[in-house]
Design a protein around this motif. Structure first.
Motif, PDB file in Angstrom:
ATOM      1  N   TRP A  20      -2.205  -3.468   0.457  1.00  0.00           N
ATOM      2  CA  TRP A  20      -1.230  -3.368  -0.632  1.00  0.00           C
ATOM      3  C   TRP A  20      -0.632  -1.960  -0.678  1.00  0.00           C
ATOM      4  O   TRP A  20       0.573  -1.803  -0.884  1.00  0.00           O
ATOM      5  CB  TRP A  20      -1.920  -3.712  -1.952  1.00  0.00           C
ATOM      6  CG  TRP A  20      -1.016  -3.676  -3.124  1.00  0.00           C
ATOM      7  CD1 TRP A  20      -0.115  -4.628  -3.494  1.00  0.00           C
ATOM      8  CD2 TRP A  20      -0.903  -2.629  -4.092  1.00  0.00           C
ATOM      9  NE1 TRP A  20       0.542  -4.234  -4.641  1.00  0.00           N
ATOM     10  CE2 TRP A  20       0.077  -3.017  -5.024  1.00  0.00           C
ATOM     11  CE3 TRP A  20      -1.542  -1.403  -4.255  1.00  0.00           C
ATOM     12  CZ2 TRP A  20       0.438  -2.213  -6.097  1.00  0.00           C
ATOM     13  CZ3 TRP A  20      -1.186  -0.610  -5.324  1.00  0.00           C
ATOM     14  CH2 TRP A  20      -0.206  -1.022  -6.228  1.00  0.00           C
ATOM     15  N   TYR A  23       1.884  -1.548   2.151  1.00  0.00           N
ATOM     16  CA  TYR A  23       3.105  -2.282   1.816  1.00  0.00           C
ATOM     17  C   TYR A  23       3.916  -1.524   0.768  1.00  0.00           C
ATOM     18  O   TYR A  23       5.119  -1.340   0.895  1.00  0.00           O
ATOM     19  CB  TYR A  23       2.760  -3.677   1.305  1.00  0.00           C
ATOM     20  CG  TYR A  23       3.920  -4.388   0.653  1.00  0.00           C
ATOM     21  CD1 TYR A  23       4.964  -4.909   1.416  1.00  0.00           C
ATOM     22  CD2 TYR A  23       3.994  -4.517  -0.723  1.00  0.00           C
ATOM     23  CE1 TYR A  23       6.032  -5.541   0.827  1.00  0.00           C
ATOM     24  CE2 TYR A  23       5.063  -5.145  -1.325  1.00  0.00           C
ATOM     25  CZ  TYR A  23       6.075  -5.658  -0.545  1.00  0.00           C
ATOM     26  OH  TYR A  23       7.144  -6.273  -1.147  1.00  0.00           O
ATOM     27  N   LEU A  24       3.243  -1.071  -0.275  1.00  0.00           N
ATOM     28  CA  LEU A  24       3.938  -0.361  -1.346  1.00  0.00           C
ATOM     29  C   LEU A  24       4.519   0.961  -0.852  1.00  0.00           C
ATOM     30  O   LEU A  24       5.630   1.341  -1.233  1.00  0.00           O
ATOM     31  CB  LEU A  24       2.975  -0.109  -2.508  1.00  0.00           C
ATOM     32  CG  LEU A  24       3.578   0.460  -3.783  1.00  0.00           C
ATOM     33  CD1 LEU A  24       4.631  -0.484  -4.340  1.00  0.00           C
ATOM     34  CD2 LEU A  24       2.496   0.696  -4.813  1.00  0.00           C
ATOM     35  N   ASN A  27       7.829   0.400   1.037  1.00  0.00           N
ATOM     36  CA  ASN A  27       8.847  -0.399   0.371  1.00  0.00           C
ATOM     37  C   ASN A  27       9.320   0.301  -0.914  1.00  0.00           C
ATOM     38  O   ASN A  27       8.808   0.019  -2.000  1.00  0.00           O
ATOM     39  CB  ASN A  27       8.261  -1.782   0.051  1.00  0.00           C
ATOM     40  CG  ASN A  27       9.318  -2.776  -0.324  1.00  0.00           C
ATOM     41  OD1 ASN A  27      10.452  -2.414  -0.602  1.00  0.00           O
ATOM     42  ND2 ASN A  27       8.950  -4.033  -0.351  1.00  0.00           N
ATOM     43  N   SER A  29      11.925  -0.053  -2.755  1.00  0.00           N
ATOM     44  CA  SER A  29      12.490  -0.899  -3.809  1.00  0.00           C
ATOM     45  C   SER A  29      11.377  -1.512  -4.661  1.00  0.00           C
ATOM     46  O   SER A  29      11.535  -1.673  -5.870  1.00  0.00           O
ATOM     47  CB  SER A  29      13.373  -2.001  -3.215  1.00  0.00           C
ATOM     48  OG  SER A  29      12.610  -2.889  -2.431  1.00  0.00           O
ATOM     49  N   GLU A  30      10.247  -1.834  -4.039  1.00  0.00           N
ATOM     50  CA  GLU A  30       9.105  -2.353  -4.797  1.00  0.00           C
ATOM     51  C   GLU A  30       8.533  -1.266  -5.703  1.00  0.00           C
ATOM     52  O   GLU A  30       8.138  -1.541  -6.835  1.00  0.00           O
ATOM     53  CB  GLU A  30       8.028  -2.870  -3.839  1.00  0.00           C
ATOM     54  CG  GLU A  30       6.873  -3.559  -4.514  1.00  0.00           C
ATOM     55  CD  GLU A  30       7.247  -4.905  -5.101  1.00  0.00           C
ATOM     56  OE1 GLU A  30       6.564  -5.329  -6.047  1.00  0.00           O
ATOM     57  OE2 GLU A  30       8.193  -5.538  -4.622  1.00  0.00           O
ATOM     58  N   GLN A  31       8.507  -0.035  -5.209  1.00  0.00           N
ATOM     59  CA  GLN A  31       8.054   1.082  -6.032  1.00  0.00           C
ATOM     60  C   GLN A  31       8.945   1.223  -7.263  1.00  0.00           C
ATOM     61  O   GLN A  31       8.452   1.389  -8.385  1.00  0.00           O
ATOM     62  CB  GLN A  31       8.081   2.382  -5.233  1.00  0.00           C
ATOM     63  CG  GLN A  31       7.086   2.453  -4.117  1.00  0.00           C
ATOM     64  CD  GLN A  31       7.275   3.708  -3.277  1.00  0.00           C
ATOM     65  OE1 GLN A  31       8.043   4.600  -3.608  1.00  0.00           O
ATOM     66  NE2 GLN A  31       6.554   3.766  -2.165  1.00  0.00           N
ATOM     67  N   ASP A  33      10.792  -1.079  -8.664  1.00  0.00           N
ATOM     68  CA  ASP A  33      10.568  -2.218  -9.563  1.00  0.00           C
ATOM     69  C   ASP A  33       9.314  -2.016 -10.410  1.00  0.00           C
ATOM     70  O   ASP A  33       9.312  -2.281 -11.612  1.00  0.00           O
ATOM     71  CB  ASP A  33      10.441  -3.521  -8.769  1.00  0.00           C
ATOM     72  CG  ASP A  33      11.761  -4.007  -8.217  1.00  0.00           C
ATOM     73  OD1 ASP A  33      12.821  -3.530  -8.682  1.00  0.00           O
ATOM     74  OD2 ASP A  33      11.726  -4.875  -7.317  1.00  0.00           O
ATOM     75  N   LEU A  34       8.233  -1.557  -9.782  1.00  0.00           N
ATOM     76  CA  LEU A  34       6.990  -1.329 -10.522  1.00  0.00           C
ATOM     77  C   LEU A  34       7.153  -0.222 -11.557  1.00  0.00           C
ATOM     78  O   LEU A  34       6.650  -0.330 -12.681  1.00  0.00           O
ATOM     79  CB  LEU A  34       5.857  -0.985  -9.555  1.00  0.00           C
ATOM     80  CG  LEU A  34       5.324  -2.138  -8.730  1.00  0.00           C
ATOM     81  CD1 LEU A  34       4.299  -1.635  -7.719  1.00  0.00           C
ATOM     82  CD2 LEU A  34       4.702  -3.194  -9.617  1.00  0.00           C
TER      83      LEU A  34
END
Length: 77
Positions: A20, A23-24, A27, A29-31, A33-34
């Motif tokens: 995880w 991946y984070l 990425n 954009s995921e960071q 978003d979180l």
């Protein structure tokens, strides 16, 4: 260690957590978003806390329709 991990091996938990993190880390954009979700949650907590002293304050968390955790008559509605 098993009681704390509910029988899941610590090695598999470590590998899942590392997966995880990789991946984070790769990425952005995921960071974002979180971070956005965490900011919104923090705002909601502050708003609820600032209005909690009012008699007409709406509940901060509304249980889902199928959730019967708060169905007892002792909980305020």
């Amino acid at each position: 260690m098993s009681p704390w991990t509910y029988g899941v091996s610590t090695a598999s938990l470590r590998m899942a957590f590392e997966d995880w993190l990789i991946y984070l880390g790769s990425n952005p954009s995921e960071q974002a978003d979180l971070i956005h979700k965490a900011w919104r949650s923090a705002e909601q907590i502050v708003i609820c806390a600032s209005q909690s002293h009012e008699v007409t304050c709406k509940p901060c968390v509304v249980p889902m329709v199928h959730d019967t955790s708060f169905a007892h008559s002792g909980w305020p509605s």
